[in-house]
Scaffold this motif. Structure first.
Motif, PDB file in Angstrom:
ATOM      1  N   GLY A  42       1.303  -0.937   0.734  1.00 20.84           N
ATOM      2  CA  GLY A  42      -0.006  -0.325   0.271  1.00 20.84           C
ATOM      3  C   GLY A  42       0.744   1.278  -0.237  1.00 20.84           C
ATOM      4  O   GLY A  42       0.257   2.248   0.196  1.00 20.84           O
ATOM      5  N   THR A  43       2.229   1.489   0.018  1.00 18.82           N
ATOM      6  CA  THR A  43       3.199   2.160  -0.024  1.00 18.82           C
ATOM      7  C   THR A  43       3.747   2.538  -1.823  1.00 18.82           C
ATOM      8  O   THR A  43       4.188   1.540  -2.410  1.00 18.82           O
ATOM      9  CB  THR A  43       3.612   2.385   1.371  1.00 18.82           C
ATOM     10  OG1 THR A  43       5.265   1.333   0.872  1.00 18.82           O
ATOM     11  CG2 THR A  43       3.270   2.276   2.916  1.00 18.82           C
ATOM     12  N   GLU A  44       4.373   3.606  -1.415  1.00 16.44           N
ATOM     13  CA  GLU A  44       5.593   3.850  -2.778  1.00 16.44           C
ATOM     14  C   GLU A  44       5.818   3.296  -3.134  1.00 16.44           C
ATOM     15  O   GLU A  44       7.036   3.019  -1.207  1.00 16.44           O
ATOM     16  CB  GLU A  44       5.597   4.818  -3.115  1.00 16.44           C
ATOM     17  CG  GLU A  44       4.304   5.735  -3.130  1.00 16.44           C
ATOM     18  CD  GLU A  44       3.320   5.733  -4.992  1.00 16.44           C
ATOM     19  OE1 GLU A  44       2.633   6.134  -5.163  1.00 16.44           O
ATOM     20  OE2 GLU A  44       4.326   4.894  -5.353  1.00 16.44           O
ATOM     21  N   ARG A  45       7.086   2.821  -3.584  1.00 20.30           N
ATOM     22  CA  ARG A  45       8.772   2.105  -3.285  1.00 20.30           C
ATOM     23  C   ARG A  45       9.495   3.242  -3.106  1.00 20.30           C
ATOM     24  O   ARG A  45       9.633   4.179  -3.313  1.00 20.30           O
ATOM     25  CB  ARG A  45       9.350   1.889  -4.837  1.00 20.30           C
ATOM     26  CG  ARG A  45      10.429   0.607  -5.193  1.00 20.30           C
ATOM     27  CD  ARG A  45      10.191  -0.091  -6.103  1.00 20.30           C
ATOM     28  NE  ARG A  45       9.340  -1.239  -6.015  1.00 20.30           N
ATOM     29  CZ  ARG A  45       9.205  -2.204  -7.243  1.00 20.30           C
ATOM     30  NH1 ARG A  45      10.046  -2.083  -8.250  1.00 20.30           N
ATOM     31  NH2 ARG A  45       7.812  -2.737  -7.100  1.00 20.30           N
ATOM     32  N   GLN A  46      10.349   2.994  -1.690  1.00 16.80           N
ATOM     33  CA  GLN A  46      11.406   4.334  -0.905  1.00 16.80           C
ATOM     34  C   GLN A  46      12.885   3.934  -1.753  1.00 16.80           C
ATOM     35  O   GLN A  46      12.743   2.790  -1.852  1.00 16.80           O
ATOM     36  CB  GLN A  46      10.893   3.968   0.224  1.00 16.80           C
ATOM     37  CG  GLN A  46      11.821   5.140   1.020  1.00 16.80           C
ATOM     38  CD  GLN A  46      11.233   4.263   2.443  1.00 16.80           C
ATOM     39  OE1 GLN A  46      11.690   3.699   3.052  1.00 16.80           O
ATOM     40  NE2 GLN A  46      11.324   5.485   3.508  1.00 16.80           N
ATOM     41  N   PHE A  47      13.362   4.798  -1.976  1.00 15.92           N
ATOM     42  CA  PHE A  47      14.954   4.238  -2.225  1.00 15.92           C
ATOM     43  C   PHE A  47      15.524   4.031  -0.829  1.00 15.92           C
ATOM     44  O   PHE A  47      15.523   5.260   0.093  1.00 15.92           O
ATOM     45  CB  PHE A  47      15.400   6.302  -2.467  1.00 15.92           C
ATOM     46  CG  PHE A  47      16.955   6.138  -2.958  1.00 15.92           C
ATOM     47  CD1 PHE A  47      17.578   6.741  -1.740  1.00 15.92           C
ATOM     48  CD2 PHE A  47      17.688   5.155  -3.778  1.00 15.92           C
ATOM     49  CE1 PHE A  47      18.542   6.823  -1.164  1.00 15.92           C
ATOM     50  CE2 PHE A  47      18.878   6.016  -3.342  1.00 15.92           C
ATOM     51  CZ  PHE A  47      20.356   6.038  -3.094  1.00 15.92           C
ATOM     52  N   VAL A  48      16.207   3.551  -0.946  1.00 12.18           N
ATOM     53  CA  VAL A  48      17.219   3.546   0.441  1.00 12.18           C
ATOM     54  C   VAL A  48      18.661   3.201   0.459  1.00 12.18           C
ATOM     55  O   VAL A  48      19.272   4.567   0.904  1.00 12.18           O
ATOM     56  CB  VAL A  48      17.413   1.900   0.923  1.00 12.18           C
ATOM     57  CG1 VAL A  48      18.224   0.986   1.496  1.00 12.18           C
ATOM     58  CG2 VAL A  48      15.421   0.817   0.499  1.00 12.18           C
ATOM     59  N   ALA A  49      19.147   2.860  -1.018  1.00 12.88           N
ATOM     60  CA  ALA A  49      20.533   3.581  -1.196  1.00 12.88           C
ATOM     61  C   ALA A  49      20.790   2.543  -2.755  1.00 12.88           C
ATOM     62  O   ALA A  49      20.579   2.423  -3.496  1.00 12.88           O
ATOM     63  CB  ALA A  49      21.681   2.670  -0.184  1.00 12.88           C
ATOM     64  N   ALA A  50      21.982   3.864  -2.962  1.00 16.20           N
ATOM     65  CA  ALA A  50      22.666   3.328  -4.699  1.00 16.20           C
ATOM     66  C   ALA A  50      24.095   3.355  -4.190  1.00 16.20           C
ATOM     67  O   ALA A  50      24.571   4.447  -3.668  1.00 16.20           O
ATOM     68  CB  ALA A  50      21.984   5.023  -5.352  1.00 16.20           C
ATOM     69  N   VAL A  51      25.097   2.783  -5.471  1.00 19.35           N
ATOM     70  CA  VAL A  51      25.580   2.827  -5.792  1.00 19.35           C
ATOM     71  C   VAL A  51      26.431   3.649  -7.023  1.00 19.35           C
ATOM     72  O   VAL A  51      25.853   2.661  -7.554  1.00 19.35           O
ATOM     73  CB  VAL A  51      27.226   1.917  -5.310  1.00 19.35           C
ATOM     74  CG1 VAL A  51      26.002   0.427  -5.787  1.00 19.35           C
ATOM     75  CG2 VAL A  51      28.357   2.168  -4.675  1.00 19.35           C
ATOM     76  N   GLY A  52      27.580   4.173  -7.369  1.00 23.44           N
ATOM     77  CA  GLY A  52      28.281   4.349  -8.680  1.00 23.44           C
ATOM     78  C   GLY A  52      28.815   3.285  -9.078  1.00 23.44           C
ATOM     79  O   GLY A  52      29.417   2.236  -8.402  1.00 23.44           O
TER      80      GLY A  52
END
Length: 122
Positions: A42-52
């Motif tokens: 029931g919620t939007e997808r939430q950003f956690v972390a990213a790596v280049g």
């Protein structure tokens, strides 16, 4: 066929640690950004972390900064998320995805993999 698969989730207690893995097949993503997102029903997808692509450029959501560490191994076409001091609010389905640059917008990510469930009990 391009495929991303997240694994390593499970049921843990608050304060415990987990290490998620994301493995890619079908093509190399060594020159792309890899990211982790999470979602509860029931919620939007939430950003956690990213790596280049070179492991030097990382970005974290404020809610996980200092507790989670993202890394990648281009030789293995894999990415990891070390999650320490887990909290009940970290409970979600975790997904990995690919982007052309480090950012928090899920619409700018492709090749969403099969997720893994993380449940943190209090």
């Amino acid at each position: 066929q391009v495929q991303l698969v997240a694994s390593g989730g499970g049921l843990v207690q608050a304060g415990d640690s987990l290490r998620l893995s994301c493995t890619a097949s079908g093509r190399s993503f060594s020159s792309y950004t890899l990211g982790w997102f999470r979602q509860t029903p029931g919620t939007e997808r939430q950003f956690v972390a990213a790596v280049g692509w070179n492991n030097d450029n990382t970005l974290y959501a404020d809610s996980v900064k200092g507790r989670f560490t993202i890394s990648r191994d281009n030789a293995k076409n894999a990415m990891y998320l070390q999650m320490n001091n887990l909290k009940p609010e970290d409970s979600a389905f975790y997904y990995c995805a690919v982007s052309n640059w480090v950012n928090i917008d899920p619409s700018r990510y492709d090749y969403w993999g099969r997720g893994t469930q993380v449940t943190v009990s209090s």
